[in-house]
Design a protein around this motif. Structure first.
Motif, PDB file in Angstrom:
ATOM      1  N   HIS A 111       0.808  -1.219   0.000  1.00 18.68           N
ATOM      2  CA  HIS A 111       0.000   0.000   0.000  1.00 18.68           C
ATOM      3  C   HIS A 111       0.852   1.284   0.000  1.00 18.68           C
ATOM      4  CE1 HIS A 111      -3.496   2.455   0.639  1.00 18.68           C
ATOM      5  NE2 HIS A 111      -2.991   2.968   1.743  1.00 18.68           N
ATOM      6  N   HIS A 115       1.156   4.330  -2.857  1.00 19.30           N
ATOM      7  CA  HIS A 115       1.020   5.776  -2.614  1.00 19.30           C
ATOM      8  C   HIS A 115       2.173   6.527  -3.305  1.00 19.30           C
ATOM      9  CE1 HIS A 115      -2.432   6.694  -0.212  1.00 19.30           C
ATOM     10  NE2 HIS A 115      -2.143   5.806   0.716  1.00 19.30           N
ATOM     11  N   SER A 136       0.278   9.372   5.554  1.00 22.61           N
ATOM     12  CA  SER A 136      -1.128   8.970   5.456  1.00 22.61           C
ATOM     13  C   SER A 136      -1.725   8.846   6.855  1.00 22.61           C
ATOM     14  CB  SER A 136      -1.222   7.644   4.703  1.00 22.61           C
ATOM     15  OG  SER A 136      -0.677   6.619   5.495  1.00 22.61           O
ATOM     16  N   ASP A 313      -6.579   7.228  -0.549  1.00 19.04           N
ATOM     17  CA  ASP A 313      -6.621   5.850  -1.041  1.00 19.04           C
ATOM     18  C   ASP A 313      -7.427   5.710  -2.339  1.00 19.04           C
ATOM     19  OD1 ASP A 313      -5.049   5.169   1.039  1.00 19.04           O
ATOM     20  OD2 ASP A 313      -6.642   4.254   2.248  1.00 19.04           O
TER      21      ASP A 313
HETATM   22 ZN    ZN Z   1      -3.365   5.019   2.111  1.00 15.39          ZN
END
Ligand code: ZN
Ligand code: KG4
Length: 330
Positions: A111, A115, A136, A313
């Motif tokens: 993840h 990003h 984040s 996201d």
């Molecule tokens: Zn995220």
């Protein structure tokens, strides 16, 4: 080549079709945020139940909107970690099913790396190597990226994540959730030099610590209102005059931005690189973008941000990174 991306690491159920790693053909995001708001944060149980209910529809809608058939997809890429366990399992299981049905490879992506990849979507070319700052709701980390198969962690938060600090301070000020955009809006009208907050120093200079500044805000508010700390922690709104709330928001935000900037510049210096990429939900913050661009330009460093819609996201960044990794032999 079309890659289908699926992202369910937090409260969103997202899918996207991306062509050749850069061109976003369709991009769908369904958020369960409204069901969490009254709790002041994400409730994992609610998140994954909503994802279970919506994922088939979201993916179907994305593929239709892209004007392609399932058989046109070459790879299915899905967020495999880090994230909320139940939520990840929903996305992974669905992605596995699709990859088996379409008889195409399945690729799990990280993840945080996705990003970082979000800056490449629909945008200009960025040359490797570069330093990447990911800020984040769950993470704050600095990386050195030689390419996406060669990533080195330079530093990370020792306690709260940067977005989490925004969320908690917003809660102390009685603003709501998610806190980042709400604090940003108030800060525009506040005096950022009014209150001297500071982020805690860390033993390793490229690590972060945001828990101290959150507590400093809590104590500052308590002092102003005379409320016991526990009551504020239990989501009692601070009920401060608007001007004071704006000054706290502005001073807090500016301190966070200065800390992120200082450490990012240091990382560039240590790694002798002139390119900096910033991604993750907090990178949507306008004041952060403006200050980073101003200061990095003075320092002769090129600074890159994702388009606003790809800061938080989304699945386009997952599909994009999936393409890149697949082409690289994963
Ligand atoms: Zn995220
Ligand atoms: O990347 P993201 O969507 O989810 C995670 O991977 O955690 O980031 C969400 C975080 C939240 O903490 C939210 O308050 C913060 O990003 N955020 C912002 C802004 N927009 C979202 N923080 C500061 N300023 C913003 N404009």
């Amino acid at each position: 080549m079309y890659v289908l991306g699926i992202e369910t690491s937090c409260d969103e159920t997202a899918s996207a079709v991306v062509k050749d790693g850069r061109e976003v053909i369709s991009d769908t995001i369904s958020s369960s945020l409204e069901f969490h708001q009254k709790y002041g944060g994400i409730v994992p149980e609610i998140a994954f139940r909503r994802q279970l209910e919506t994922i088939a529809q979201v993916v179907d809608c994305t593929v239709k909107e892209a004007g392609i058939k399932l058989r046109d997809i070459a790879v299915v890429a899905v967020t495999e970690q880090p994230g909320l366990l139940g939520s990840l399992v929903v996305g992974l299981s669905f992605a596995k099913g699709i990859s088996m049905a379409a008889q195409v490879p399945l690729l799990g992506v990280n993840h945080l790396q996705s990003h970082i990849y979000s800056v490449f979507l629909n945008q200009q070319k960025i040359n490797f190597p570069f330093v990447a700052l990911v800020v984040s709701g769950g993470h704050s980390s600095l990386f050195y990226i030689e390419d996406f198969r060669e990533i080195r962690l330079l530093g990370e938060t020792l306690d709260d994540a940067c977005g989490e600090a925004f969320d908690k301070v917003a809660q102390i000020l009685g603003l709501g959730y998610p806190g980042g955009p709400l604090i940003e809006r108030l800060a525009q009208e506040g005096d950022a030099g009014k209150i001297k907050f500071a982020c805690s120093r860390t033993k390793k200079p490229l690590d972060f610590s945001f828990s101290g500044i959150k507590t400093a805000v809590l104590y500052y508010v308590r002092q102003l209102t005379g409320s016991p700390v526990n009551r504020l922690k239990n989501r009692q709104t601070a009920k401060l005059p608007n001007r004071q709330t704006r000054d706290i928001a502005a001073s807090f935000q500016e301190t966070i931005i200065d800390t992120l900037l200082e450490k990012s510049l240091l990382a560039c210096k240590v790694k002798k690189t002139k390119a900096l990429v910033v991604g993750g939900g907090v990178s949507a913050n306008n004041r952060l973008r403006q200050k980073f661009l101003e200061v990095t330009t003075e320092e002769g460093i090129s600074c890159f941000f994702p388009e606003k819609k790809f800061c938080t996201d989304n699945a386009a960044m997952v599909a994009g990174l999936g393409y890149w990794l697949f082409k690289g032999g994963r």
